[in-house]
Enzyme design. Structure first.
Site, PDB file in Angstrom:
ATOM      1  N   ILE A  66      52.192  35.456 -29.345  1.00 49.62           N
ATOM      2  CA  ILE A  66      53.483  35.851 -29.902  1.00 49.62           C
ATOM      3  C   ILE A  66      53.280  37.114 -30.727  1.00 49.62           C
ATOM      4  O   ILE A  66      52.571  37.097 -31.740  1.00 49.62           O
ATOM      5  CB  ILE A  66      54.088  34.727 -30.760  1.00 49.62           C
ATOM      6  CG1 ILE A  66      54.301  33.462 -29.919  1.00 49.62           C
ATOM      7  CG2 ILE A  66      55.399  35.176 -31.389  1.00 49.62           C
ATOM      8  CD1 ILE A  66      54.862  32.285 -30.700  1.00 49.62           C
ATOM      9  N   ASP A  67      53.885  38.200 -30.280  1.00 50.49           N
ATOM     10  CA  ASP A  67      53.800  39.488 -30.974  1.00 50.49           C
ATOM     11  C   ASP A  67      55.093  39.710 -31.742  1.00 50.49           C
ATOM     12  O   ASP A  67      56.187  39.599 -31.175  1.00 50.49           O
ATOM     13  CB  ASP A  67      53.577  40.626 -29.975  1.00 50.49           C
ATOM     14  CG  ASP A  67      52.274  40.470 -29.208  1.00 50.49           C
ATOM     15  OD1 ASP A  67      51.322  39.910 -29.778  1.00 50.49           O
ATOM     16  OD2 ASP A  67      52.205  40.909 -28.042  1.00 50.49           O
TER      17      ASP A  67
END
Length: 259
Positions: free
Chosen positions: A129-130
Site C-alpha cells: 500500500i503506497d
C-alpha cells in the site's frame, strides 16, 4: 510471538539496483547481485525486491534476473513488480521467492489476493500500500508505482486485503520515501491498529532509532528501509551496509505480539 524483522528494500530497474526519492529521481547505485552477496555476508535475515517499472510499463517480472538473485540469496526474499496473475506468482515461488508482493493488481482485482492465498498460502501473499497525504486531509492510496491516485484510504485497503486473505501489509509513505526524514508514525499506527495481520513499515528511515520508533510507537510488526542500507554519510556515498545485531537490540524489542 514474532521476532522483529529489519528488511532492506531494494529497487530494481533495467536489471540494475536504483534508489528513488518520493518514488521519483531513480539513481543507479549498482548491481543487485553484488548487493545480495554483501547482505549475505552481513547476516541479513530477509530482503525485499521491487521492480519500479514493471507495472507502469505493462511488463512481466524479469524472471531471469529473479532466478539469478535466488541462486545467490542465502536468506528468504520477497518480490513485487509486474505481477498480475496467479501463474506469475507461482513461477516466482518456484524460482525461489518466499513471498509475493502485489500492489496495483490487488487494488484492480482484489479477488486475485484470495486466489493467490488459496494456492500459495496467506503467508506468501503481501499487499503493498503506497500512500500520500490528501490536500483535503487524511490519506489516499496510489497504484502504478505511485502515479495513479485511488479513492481508497490506507485503512480501508488494508482491511480489504486482510479480508481477501493477505498475510501481510507492506505500507510505504511516498512523501517520506528516500527523504531520511523518519517514518510517518501516525500513518503506521493508524493502519496497524486497523488490522490483525503483520504490517511492514517503509519510507523515511535514517537511523536505527527510527526503526525502533516505527515498532514501539507506530505498532509496525517489521520495518523496511532502502536509503539507510545503501547509502552512507552526509554525502550519501553508495555503500551497502546493515546494523549489527547488538545495535538493533538496543532500540528494537526482541519480539512483539501482534494483537
Amino acid at each position: 510471538m514474532l521476532k522483529t524483522r529489519v528488511i532492506p528494500c531494494l529497487l530494481l530497474r533495467n536489471k540494475g539496483l536504483v534508489k528513488t526519492i518520493n518514488f521519483r529521481k531513480a539513481k543507479y547505485i549498482g548491481d543487485p547481485i553484488n548487493a545480495v552477496k554483501i547482505f549475505n555476508d552481513k547476516g541479513v535475515d530477509e530482503l525485499i525486491f521491487l521492480d519500479i517499472d514493471a507495472t507502469k510499463c505493462h511488463q512481466k517480472p524479469d524472471f531471469a534476473l529473479i532466478a539469478n538473485i535466488a541462486q545467490e540469496c542465502f536468506m528468504p526474499f520477497a518480490y513485487g513488480g509486474g505481477i498480475s496473475t496467479c501463474d506469475d506468482a507461482k513461477k516466482l515461488i518456484n524460482l525461489g521467492c518466499e513471498k509475493i508482493i502485489i500492489n496495483t493488481a490487488a487494488y484492480e482485482k482484489p479477488t486475485l489476493i484470495e486466489e493467490m492465498a488459496k494456492i500459495l498460502g496467506s503467508q506468501s501473499v503481501v499487499v503493498s500500500i503506497d500512500v500520500k497525504k490528501s490536500v483535503i486531509g487524511g490519506y489516499r492510496c496510489f497504484t502504478n508505482g505511485g502515479t495513479k491516485k485511488t479513492k481508497l484510504d490506507p485503512c480501508s485497503l488494508a482491511k480489504m486485503a486482510q479480508n481477501y486473505g493477505a498475510g501481510e501489509i507492506f505500507l510505504t509513505s511516498i512523501e517520506r520515501e528516500g527523504t531520511w526524514k523518519g517514518f510517518d508514525l501516525s500513518l503506521i499506527k493508524m493502519v496497524a491498529d486497523s488490522i490483525s495481520i503483520p504490517l511492514i513499515a517503509c519510507g523515511g528511515a535514517k537511523t536505527i532509532s527510527d526503526l525502533g520508533k516505527s515498532v514501539l510507537e507506530g505498532g509496525a510488526s517489521a520495518v523496511a528501509a532502502g536509503s539507510m542500507f545503501v547509502y552512507h554519510g552526509p554525502h550519501h556515498a553508495v555503500l551497502i551496509n546493515f546494523p549489527t545485531e547488538k545495535e538493533l537490540q538496543e532500540v528494537l524489542p526482541l519480539s512483539i505480539i501482534k494483537k
